[in-house]
Design an enzyme around this catalytic site. Structure first.
Site, PDB file in Angstrom:
ATOM      1  N   ASP A   1       0.883  -1.161   0.000  1.00  0.00           N
ATOM      2  CA  ASP A   1       0.000   0.000   0.000  1.00  0.00           C
ATOM      3  C   ASP A   1       0.923   1.212   0.000  1.00  0.00           C
ATOM      4  OD1 ASP A   1      -2.354   1.558   0.200  1.00  0.00           O
ATOM      5  OD2 ASP A   1      -2.077   1.714   2.366  1.00  0.00           O
TER       6      ASP A   1
ATOM      7  N   GLU B   1      -1.070  -1.282  -4.887  1.00  0.00           N
ATOM      8  CA  GLU B   1      -2.288  -0.518  -5.124  1.00  0.00           C
ATOM      9  C   GLU B   1      -2.078   0.421  -6.298  1.00  0.00           C
ATOM     10  OE1 GLU B   1      -5.107   1.159  -1.979  1.00  0.00           O
ATOM     11  OE2 GLU B   1      -3.968   2.913  -2.626  1.00  0.00           O
TER      12      GLU B   1
ATOM     13  N   ASP C   1      -2.653   1.249   6.946  1.00  0.00           N
ATOM     14  CA  ASP C   1      -1.825   0.982   5.770  1.00  0.00           C
ATOM     15  C   ASP C   1      -1.359  -0.481   5.751  1.00  0.00           C
ATOM     16  OD1 ASP C   1      -1.414   3.956   4.893  1.00  0.00           O
ATOM     17  OD2 ASP C   1      -0.891   3.873   7.014  1.00  0.00           O
TER      18      ASP C   1
END
Length: 190
Positions: A7, A68, A141
């Site tokens: 992430d 991501e 996160d």
């Protein structure tokens, strides 16, 4: 299958490693965050992120890296930092010859919670449940990185089959050269 989920972020870059196959219980192998000081030079922050991701790749030896996909936000400065951290993750994987998959936030949320509009608390709760953890990983996160890895494990078989089908169709299609016509036999010449 062992997947490192990333992430991306400049201040906190979530990292999570999940192992398993679609349709079977998954196992969290590791979770954490690579942190950089907000007041440090951007170039130095990217070097720190690279070092952190490389350390995770060395320790956990994943087969795939799921990152991501950066999406457009109103704050261009935030998007730029996220995109830069994302590129570092992809670069680290590519140097090792590891396949990289990009998943949008809504794809990840939908895969893990059933809704592409789930909030961070819902994602954290489902990651906790799916990986049979005692508590949601902190910060968010880290939970998001695990969600990325879960999403990839669940989606990869279907994506691979689709890619193989497209490749087979391309191989089976006749090769045509633009501007070149095939001769057709004239009447009575056969």
């Amino acid at each position: 299958m062992r997947v490192l989920g990333v992430d991306p972020g400049l201040t906190r870059c979530g990292i999570g490693v999940v192992e398993g196959v679609a349709g079977r219980p998954l196992t969290m192998v590791g979770v954490g965050v690579v942190r950089t000081p907000a007041d440090a030079d951007i170039a130095q922050r990217l070097v720190e992120i690279e070092r952190g991701i490389d350390a995770w790749l060395d320790e956990y030896r994943p087969e795939f890296v799921a990152v991501e996909r950066v999406f457009s936000q109103h704050n261009v400065r935030t998007v730029m930092g996220t995109a830069q951290a994302s590129a570092v993750a992809m670069l680290c994987a590519a140097r090792r010859g590891l396949p990289v998959a990009l998943h949008t936030p809504s794809e990840v949320k939908a895969a893990v919670t059933g809704s592409g509009r789930a909030d961070k608390a819902q994602v954290g709760a489902m990651v906790t449940r799916l990986l049979r953890l005692d508590a949601p990983p902190k910060p968010a996160d880290a939970a998001d990185a695990l969600a990325l890895a879960i999403c990839h494990i669940w989606r990869a078989p279907a994506v691979n089959r689709l890619q193989q089908a497209h490749a087979a169709a391309r191989r089976a299609a006749p090769v045509r050269t633009p501007g070149v016509r095939r001769a057709t036999p004239q009447k009575g010449t056969r």
